[in-house]
Write a protein that holds these residues in place. Structure first.
Motif, PDB file in Angstrom:
ATOM      1  N   ASN A 111     -57.866   2.629   6.040  1.00  0.00           N
ATOM      2  CA  ASN A 111     -57.958   3.768   7.157  1.00  0.00           C
ATOM      3  C   ASN A 111     -56.618   4.156   7.303  1.00  0.00           C
ATOM      4  O   ASN A 111     -55.322   3.750   6.605  1.00  0.00           O
ATOM      5  N   PRO A 112     -56.243   5.415   7.862  1.00  0.00           N
ATOM      6  CA  PRO A 112     -54.993   5.859   7.944  1.00  0.00           C
ATOM      7  C   PRO A 112     -53.800   4.920   8.205  1.00  0.00           C
ATOM      8  O   PRO A 112     -52.800   4.813   7.866  1.00  0.00           O
ATOM      9  N   GLU A 113     -54.169   4.018   9.239  1.00  0.00           N
ATOM     10  CA  GLU A 113     -53.145   3.048   9.771  1.00  0.00           C
ATOM     11  C   GLU A 113     -52.770   2.047   8.704  1.00  0.00           C
ATOM     12  O   GLU A 113     -51.509   1.843   8.607  1.00  0.00           O
ATOM     13  N   LEU A 114     -53.859   1.365   8.199  1.00  0.00           N
ATOM     14  CA  LEU A 114     -53.409   0.417   7.278  1.00  0.00           C
ATOM     15  C   LEU A 114     -52.780   1.098   6.019  1.00  0.00           C
ATOM     16  O   LEU A 114     -51.860   0.481   5.558  1.00  0.00           O
ATOM     17  N   ARG A 115     -53.431   2.433   5.289  1.00  0.00           N
ATOM     18  CA  ARG A 115     -52.565   2.893   4.332  1.00  0.00           C
ATOM     19  C   ARG A 115     -51.160   3.224   4.625  1.00  0.00           C
ATOM     20  O   ARG A 115     -50.395   3.065   3.829  1.00  0.00           O
ATOM     21  N   ALA A 116     -51.121   3.607   6.085  1.00  0.00           N
ATOM     22  CA  ALA A 116     -49.463   3.981   6.239  1.00  0.00           C
ATOM     23  C   ALA A 116     -48.625   2.595   6.085  1.00  0.00           C
ATOM     24  O   ALA A 116     -47.468   2.756   5.696  1.00  0.00           O
ATOM     25  N   ARG A 117     -49.247   1.426   6.576  1.00  0.00           N
ATOM     26  CA  ARG A 117     -48.388   0.176   6.176  1.00  0.00           C
ATOM     27  C   ARG A 117     -48.310  -0.245   4.713  1.00  0.00           C
ATOM     28  O   ARG A 117     -47.144  -0.457   4.405  1.00  0.00           O
ATOM     29  N   LEU A 118     -49.580  -0.155   4.068  1.00  0.00           N
ATOM     30  CA  LEU A 118     -49.482  -0.496   2.773  1.00  0.00           C
ATOM     31  C   LEU A 118     -48.326   0.177   1.644  1.00  0.00           C
ATOM     32  O   LEU A 118     -47.829  -0.561   0.931  1.00  0.00           O
ATOM     33  N   VAL A 119     -48.306   1.344   2.022  1.00  0.00           N
ATOM     34  CA  VAL A 119     -47.377   2.130   0.994  1.00  0.00           C
ATOM     35  C   VAL A 119     -45.884   2.074   1.479  1.00  0.00           C
ATOM     36  O   VAL A 119     -45.016   2.394   0.606  1.00  0.00           O
ATOM     37  N   ARG A 120     -45.686   1.264   2.380  1.00  0.00           N
ATOM     38  CA  ARG A 120     -44.452   0.544   2.796  1.00  0.00           C
ATOM     39  C   ARG A 120     -44.079  -0.621   2.235  1.00  0.00           C
ATOM     40  O   ARG A 120     -42.888  -1.238   2.587  1.00  0.00           O
ATOM     41  N   HIS A 121     -44.829  -1.313   1.545  1.00  0.00           N
ATOM     42  CA  HIS A 121     -44.825  -2.725   1.332  1.00  0.00           C
ATOM     43  C   HIS A 121     -44.323  -2.724  -0.252  1.00  0.00           C
ATOM     44  O   HIS A 121     -44.254  -4.181  -0.490  1.00  0.00           O
ATOM     45  N   ASP A 122     -43.921  -1.899  -0.765  1.00  0.00           N
ATOM     46  CA  ASP A 122     -43.118  -2.055  -2.302  1.00  0.00           C
ATOM     47  C   ASP A 122     -44.000  -2.949  -3.074  1.00  0.00           C
ATOM     48  O   ASP A 122     -43.740  -3.733  -3.822  1.00  0.00           O
ATOM     49  N   ILE A 123     -45.365  -2.416  -3.091  1.00  0.00           N
ATOM     50  CA  ILE A 123     -46.299  -2.908  -3.869  1.00  0.00           C
ATOM     51  C   ILE A 123     -46.076  -2.539  -5.465  1.00  0.00           C
ATOM     52  O   ILE A 123     -46.216  -3.713  -6.349  1.00  0.00           O
ATOM     53  N   GLY A 124     -45.653  -1.482  -5.797  1.00  0.00           N
ATOM     54  CA  GLY A 124     -45.325  -1.177  -6.964  1.00  0.00           C
ATOM     55  C   GLY A 124     -43.920  -1.821  -7.710  1.00  0.00           C
ATOM     56  O   GLY A 124     -43.754  -2.190  -8.766  1.00  0.00           O
ATOM     57  N   THR A 125     -43.135  -2.343  -6.604  1.00  0.00           N
ATOM     58  CA  THR A 125     -41.939  -2.964  -7.051  1.00  0.00           C
ATOM     59  C   THR A 125     -42.388  -4.268  -7.264  1.00  0.00           C
ATOM     60  O   THR A 125     -41.957  -5.130  -8.462  1.00  0.00           O
ATOM     61  N   PHE A 126     -43.410  -4.852  -6.738  1.00  0.00           N
ATOM     62  CA  PHE A 126     -44.034  -6.242  -6.811  1.00  0.00           C
ATOM     63  C   PHE A 126     -44.629  -6.402  -8.288  1.00  0.00           C
ATOM     64  O   PHE A 126     -44.282  -7.061  -9.165  1.00  0.00           O
ATOM     65  N   SER A 127     -45.317  -5.158  -8.734  1.00  0.00           N
ATOM     66  CA  SER A 127     -46.056  -4.916  -9.977  1.00  0.00           C
ATOM     67  C   SER A 127     -44.894  -4.924 -11.127  1.00  0.00           C
ATOM     68  O   SER A 127     -45.097  -5.634 -11.998  1.00  0.00           O
ATOM     69  N   ALA A 128     -43.913  -4.160 -10.830  1.00  0.00           N
ATOM     70  CA  ALA A 128     -42.633  -4.221 -11.762  1.00  0.00           C
ATOM     71  C   ALA A 128     -41.915  -5.579 -11.976  1.00  0.00           C
ATOM     72  O   ALA A 128     -41.377  -5.780 -13.034  1.00  0.00           O
ATOM     73  N   MET A 129     -42.085  -6.467 -11.077  1.00  0.00           N
ATOM     74  CA  MET A 129     -41.732  -7.852 -11.228  1.00  0.00           C
ATOM     75  C   MET A 129     -42.490  -8.763 -11.937  1.00  0.00           C
ATOM     76  O   MET A 129     -42.190  -9.655 -12.654  1.00  0.00           O
ATOM     77  N   ILE A 130     -43.890  -8.546 -11.806  1.00  0.00           N
ATOM     78  CA  ILE A 130     -44.875  -9.312 -12.463  1.00  0.00           C
ATOM     79  C   ILE A 130     -44.666  -8.978 -14.079  1.00  0.00           C
ATOM     80  O   ILE A 130     -44.803  -9.812 -14.782  1.00  0.00           O
ATOM     81  N   LEU A 131     -44.467  -7.817 -14.337  1.00  0.00           N
ATOM     82  CA  LEU A 131     -44.568  -7.337 -15.792  1.00  0.00           C
ATOM     83  C   LEU A 131     -43.256  -6.336 -16.056  1.00  0.00           C
ATOM     84  O   LEU A 131     -43.113  -5.243 -16.117  1.00  0.00           O
ATOM     85  N   PRO A 132     -42.216  -7.166 -16.000  1.00  0.00           N
ATOM     86  CA  PRO A 132     -40.873  -6.459 -16.340  1.00  0.00           C
ATOM     87  C   PRO A 132     -40.668  -5.611 -17.667  1.00  0.00           C
ATOM     88  O   PRO A 132     -39.969  -4.886 -17.749  1.00  0.00           O
ATOM     89  N   ASP A 133     -41.464  -6.305 -18.752  1.00  0.00           N
ATOM     90  CA  ASP A 133     -41.345  -5.411 -19.927  1.00  0.00           C
ATOM     91  C   ASP A 133     -42.701  -4.877 -20.436  1.00  0.00           C
ATOM     92  O   ASP A 133     -43.017  -4.762 -21.559  1.00  0.00           O
ATOM     93  N   GLY A 134     -43.606  -4.720 -19.448  1.00  0.00           N
ATOM     94  CA  GLY A 134     -44.900  -4.245 -19.794  1.00  0.00           C
ATOM     95  C   GLY A 134     -45.126  -2.832 -19.937  1.00  0.00           C
ATOM     96  O   GLY A 134     -44.116  -2.284 -19.682  1.00  0.00           O
ATOM     97  N   GLN A 135     -45.952  -2.284 -20.579  1.00  0.00           N
ATOM     98  CA  GLN A 135     -46.139  -0.650 -20.746  1.00  0.00           C
ATOM     99  C   GLN A 135     -46.165  -0.052 -19.368  1.00  0.00           C
ATOM    100  O   GLN A 135     -47.157  -0.704 -18.468  1.00  0.00           O
ATOM    101  N   GLU A 136     -45.438   0.721 -19.238  1.00  0.00           N
ATOM    102  CA  GLU A 136     -45.470   1.522 -17.921  1.00  0.00           C
ATOM    103  C   GLU A 136     -46.854   1.926 -17.240  1.00  0.00           C
ATOM    104  O   GLU A 136     -47.242   1.455 -16.011  1.00  0.00           O
ATOM    105  N   GLU A 137     -47.562   2.396 -18.110  1.00  0.00           N
ATOM    106  CA  GLU A 137     -49.105   2.791 -17.417  1.00  0.00           C
ATOM    107  C   GLU A 137     -49.908   1.615 -16.889  1.00  0.00           C
ATOM    108  O   GLU A 137     -50.467   1.736 -15.983  1.00  0.00           O
TER     109      GLU A 137
END
Ligand code: 3E9
Ligand code: MG
Ligand code: MG
Ligand code: MG
Ligand code: MG
Ligand code: MG
Length: 365
Positions: A40-66
């Protein structure tokens, strides 16, 4: 009201790492969440501020970007399920209805053209994730991703029954549930796909490899329980966490529960490093790569866990560490008193890795 607990620096013998494209990946994931209207909009507004893409970039520091982006979008999607369906909604108190909803989603993942949930945002997002996974991975990898999603879903329905009844499972049951309900195993197929290889079944399904993955699930979810305790214990409604299990069933104070949980994860962290050393002595290049990725996953969850606003909650600050420790609080090589995981301690020969805390020989990941 200040924070109930002060979390000390956590033992981590793993070096940090991050994909150079982390900022773009993080921004792209926020855009994906908007495009697919995840939550829902309220949850989404929170989630997009949680640096989830940054987390993924830490899990796969040299993985294929896509593929790092697929993982990021998928983790955000998982929070859409875990927060949106399980922890913050009425559905999370109705395990039977939740099972039906999750089964329909599994069918969408398996057969994206199925005429099911045609306008449901989580289903539409899942169709997109499935298409991208199929583009980058093999049929076998897509199938294992769906199987892992099924084991995650199965565990959250168990958790939902405790939420319905207001009960707290004992430590053994909680550990078993937590090996799956942290959604750690659904990440594993993406570790292979991101590096363009397929681990052969004789190595992936070897008990020692499976144990390494289970240990990673344990460490990641215990760390999450420690670092998310503030967020979770302040939430309205039911919450479940190893600290709560230890307080409830072992009559510990919050501080004692924290100390105990830290010791448990330290002991498993030590065993993981020894098993890693043991496995890499005879591993194929693919298994080397896989273990390196699992190791990055552990450290990435730690770096993200101490920094994401999801857990630091700046509006009501948690007292989290900003650094890590080089020294475990518990380095015993004896099994924890948790029967479902005792078998891990039978896999590493006693001579392997005993001295690793005194050497720098653990940094091969
Ligand atoms: C984690 O447990 C729930 C998952 C659905 C989160 C999605 C994350 C991953 C797939 C990667 C694993 C990372 C972890 C466990 C940090 P919980 O306690 O509901 O998560 P929360 O963020 O609410 O503390
Ligand atoms: Mg951000
Ligand atoms: Mg959860
Ligand atoms: Mg949660
Ligand atoms: Mg948590
Ligand atoms: Mg690496």
């Amino acid at each position: 009201m200040g924070p109930e607990l002060t979390v000390p620096p956590i033992f981590s013998p793993i070096p940090p790492a991050i994909h150079p494209r982390h900022a773009a990946i993080d921004a792209q994931t926020a855009a994906w969440a908007e495009a697919f209207s995840i939550g829902n909009p309220e949850l989404r507004a929170r989630l997009v501020r949680h640096d989830i893409g940054t987390f993924s970039a830490m899990i796969l520091p040299d993985g294929q970007e896509e593929v790092v982006s697929i993982l990021a979008d998928f983790v955000l999607w998982l929070f859409g399920v875990d927060d949106g369906y399980c922890e913050e909604s009425d559905l999370g108190h109705r395990p039977g209805d939740l099972t039906a909803v999750l089964h329909r989603l599994l069918r969408v993942a398996q057969n994206p053209d199925t005429a099911l949930l045609a306008t449901d945002p989580l289903a539409t997002g899942l169709r997109d994730l499935r298409a991208r996974i199929s583009r980058h991975g093999t049929h076998g990898q897509a199938a294992r991703w769906i199987d892992a999603l099924r084991e995650y879903f199965f565990s959250v329905t168990w958790e939902a029954d405790h939420r319905r009844a207001g009960t707290v499972p004992d430590l053994n049951d909680y550990t078993l549930m937590r090996l799956y309900d942290g959604a750690t195993t659904v990440v594993l197929p993406l570790l292979e796909i991101a590096h363009g290889y397929e681990l052969q079944p004789h190595e992936r399904d070897h008990p020692a490899t499976r144990a390494a993955a289970e240990m990673a699930s344990f460490i990641i979810t215990w760390d999450n329980d420690i670092l998310s305790h503030h967020k979770e214990s302040r939430s309205r409604g039911y919450w479940l966490n190893v600290l709560r299990v230890l307080e409830h069933h072992h009559q510990l104070s919050p501080d004692e529960a924290l100390t105990t949980a830290v010791a448990q994860r330290d002991r498993v962290m030590c065993l993981y490093m020894r098993l890693h050393q043991h496995l890499t002595a005879h591993a194929s290049p693919q298994l080397h790569r896989y273990l390196a990725s699992i190791t990055h996953f552990i450290r990435g969850a730690q770096d993200w866990g101490i920094s994401s606003h999801r857990y630091t909650t700046p509006e009501d600050p948690a007292d989290l560490p900003t650094t890590f420790s080089d020294v475990p609080t518990d380095s015993s090589d004896q099994p924890l008193d948790i029967p479902v995981i005792t078998w891990w301690w039978s896999l590493v020969p006693e001579t392997v890795g005993r001295g690793y805390l005194e050497t720098s020989g653990t940094r091969e990941a």
